[in-house]
Design a protein around this motif. Structure first.
Motif, PDB file in Angstrom:
ATOM      1  N   LEU A   1     -57.585  15.070-111.530  1.00 51.22           N
ATOM      2  CA  LEU A   1     -57.443  16.083-112.582  1.00 51.22           C
ATOM      3  C   LEU A   1     -56.709  15.507-113.792  1.00 51.22           C
ATOM      4  O   LEU A   1     -57.102  15.739-114.938  1.00 51.22           O
ATOM      5  CB  LEU A   1     -56.707  17.311-112.054  1.00 51.22           C
ATOM      6  CG  LEU A   1     -57.478  18.192-111.077  1.00 51.22           C
ATOM      7  CD1 LEU A   1     -56.558  19.237-110.461  1.00 51.22           C
ATOM      8  CD2 LEU A   1     -58.655  18.859-111.772  1.00 51.22           C
ATOM      9  N   LYS A   2     -55.661  14.745-113.546  1.00 52.30           N
ATOM     10  CA  LYS A   2     -54.914  14.119-114.642  1.00 52.30           C
ATOM     11  C   LYS A   2     -55.799  13.127-115.397  1.00 52.30           C
ATOM     12  O   LYS A   2     -55.787  13.087-116.621  1.00 52.30           O
ATOM     13  CB  LYS A   2     -53.664  13.422-114.114  1.00 52.30           C
ATOM     14  CG  LYS A   2     -52.606  14.372-113.612  1.00 52.30           C
ATOM     15  CD  LYS A   2     -51.440  13.614-113.005  1.00 52.30           C
ATOM     16  CE  LYS A   2     -50.425  14.557-112.409  1.00 52.30           C
ATOM     17  NZ  LYS A   2     -49.330  13.809-111.758  1.00 52.30           N
TER      18      LYS A   2
ATOM     19  N   ALA B   1     -56.004  24.553-113.844  1.00 49.41           N
ATOM     20  CA  ALA B   1     -54.820  23.823-113.363  1.00 49.41           C
ATOM     21  C   ALA B   1     -53.724  23.925-114.424  1.00 49.41           C
ATOM     22  O   ALA B   1     -53.442  22.959-115.130  1.00 49.41           O
ATOM     23  CB  ALA B   1     -55.177  22.369-113.074  1.00 49.41           C
ATOM     24  N   PRO B   2     -53.097  25.097-114.566  1.00 52.00           N
ATOM     25  CA  PRO B   2     -52.121  25.317-115.639  1.00 52.00           C
ATOM     26  C   PRO B   2     -50.949  24.332-115.638  1.00 52.00           C
ATOM     27  O   PRO B   2     -50.371  24.060-116.691  1.00 52.00           O
ATOM     28  CB  PRO B   2     -51.625  26.744-115.411  1.00 52.00           C
ATOM     29  CG  PRO B   2     -52.551  27.370-114.445  1.00 52.00           C
ATOM     30  CD  PRO B   2     -53.298  26.280-113.743  1.00 52.00           C
ATOM     31  N   SER B   3     -50.609  23.780-114.483  1.00 52.18           N
ATOM     32  CA  SER B   3     -49.492  22.830-114.451  1.00 52.18           C
ATOM     33  C   SER B   3     -49.806  21.547-115.230  1.00 52.18           C
ATOM     34  O   SER B   3     -48.894  20.824-115.626  1.00 52.18           O
ATOM     35  CB  SER B   3     -49.088  22.499-113.014  1.00 52.18           C
ATOM     36  OG  SER B   3     -50.151  21.889-112.326  1.00 52.18           O
ATOM     37  N   LEU B   4     -51.084  21.289-115.492  1.00 53.69           N
ATOM     38  CA  LEU B   4     -51.457  20.131-116.318  1.00 53.69           C
ATOM     39  C   LEU B   4     -50.968  20.283-117.759  1.00 53.69           C
ATOM     40  O   LEU B   4     -50.793  19.289-118.454  1.00 53.69           O
ATOM     41  CB  LEU B   4     -52.973  19.936-116.333  1.00 53.69           C
ATOM     42  CG  LEU B   4     -53.602  19.209-115.169  1.00 53.69           C
ATOM     43  CD1 LEU B   4     -55.118  19.213-115.317  1.00 53.69           C
ATOM     44  CD2 LEU B   4     -53.086  17.797-115.041  1.00 53.69           C
ATOM     45  N   ALA B   5     -50.746  21.514-118.196  1.00 53.38           N
ATOM     46  CA  ALA B   5     -50.313  21.748-119.576  1.00 53.38           C
ATOM     47  C   ALA B   5     -49.010  21.019-119.877  1.00 53.38           C
ATOM     48  O   ALA B   5     -48.776  20.599-121.014  1.00 53.38           O
ATOM     49  CB  ALA B   5     -50.162  23.240-119.845  1.00 53.38           C
ATOM     50  N   ARG B   6     -48.182  20.821-118.848  1.00 53.04           N
ATOM     51  CA  ARG B   6     -46.915  20.103-119.049  1.00 53.04           C
ATOM     52  C   ARG B   6     -47.136  18.643-119.415  1.00 53.04           C
ATOM     53  O   ARG B   6     -46.245  17.999-119.962  1.00 53.04           O
ATOM     54  CB  ARG B   6     -46.058  20.183-117.785  1.00 53.04           C
ATOM     55  CG  ARG B   6     -45.559  21.579-117.465  1.00 53.04           C
ATOM     56  CD  ARG B   6     -44.551  21.535-116.325  1.00 53.04           C
ATOM     57  NE  ARG B   6     -45.113  21.006-115.088  1.00 53.04           N
ATOM     58  CZ  ARG B   6     -45.494  21.749-114.062  1.00 53.04           C
ATOM     59  NH1 ARG B   6     -45.385  23.056-114.109  1.00 53.04           N
ATOM     60  NH2 ARG B   6     -45.983  21.188-112.975  1.00 53.04           N
TER      61      ARG B   6
END
Length: 146
Positions: free
Chosen positions: A48-49, A95-100
């Motif tokens: 995903l990253k 994958a909202p945590s990717l926003a960081r």
């Protein structure tokens, strides 16, 4: 037994995944292939990253091409920009945590995007600034074109 139940992780990954899902749904936790399951879950996050970084690189590269070769802007370039923005938004929604990590990837993606833009435009690499000339807002604004 069905072939997919007997399939090995190394010979048929899709059948292996389907079998692991069946085991999970049936709560047969003692039958799971935990070693490979852990590895696959860890890889999912890395993939995903990488997808986010790749899409941002393509988006920024096309924005650079538009900025430094405005006479060559085409429907294809605009379509690629729109598509990458759409896919990035979808990825961040899923994958909202990717926003960081977006700010970090903007910097990392810019260097690769500038190098690709130089390759694809034939312009000297020095044409492109050493740091990203676009704000985060511009990059993700669906109506922004340089």
């Amino acid at each position: 037994m069905d072939d997919h139940i007997n399939s090995d992780y190394k010979t048929d990954i899709l059948a292996w995944i389907n079998h692991q899902v069946e085991l999970l749904r049936a709560r047969k936790l003692d039958e799971l292939d935990l070693e490979n399951l852990i590895e696959e879950i860890a890889c999912m996050g890395i993939e995903l990253k990488h997808e986010l970084e790749h899409r941002m690189e393509l988006l920024i590269m096309h924005l650079l091409r538009c900025k430094y070769q405005p006479e060559r802007i085409s429907g294809s370039w605009r379509g690629t920009i729109r598509e990458q923005r759409r896919r990035i938004a979808r990825l961040l929604k899923d994958a909202p945590s990717l926003a960081r990590t977006v700010d970090d990837y903007l910097d990392e993606s810019y260097a690769a995007a500038a190098a690709r833009a130089a390759d694809e435009t034939g312009l000297p690499p020095a044409t492109f600034p050493p740091t990203n000339p676009f704000s985060k807002q511009q990059i993700f604004d669906p109506d922004f074109l340089p």
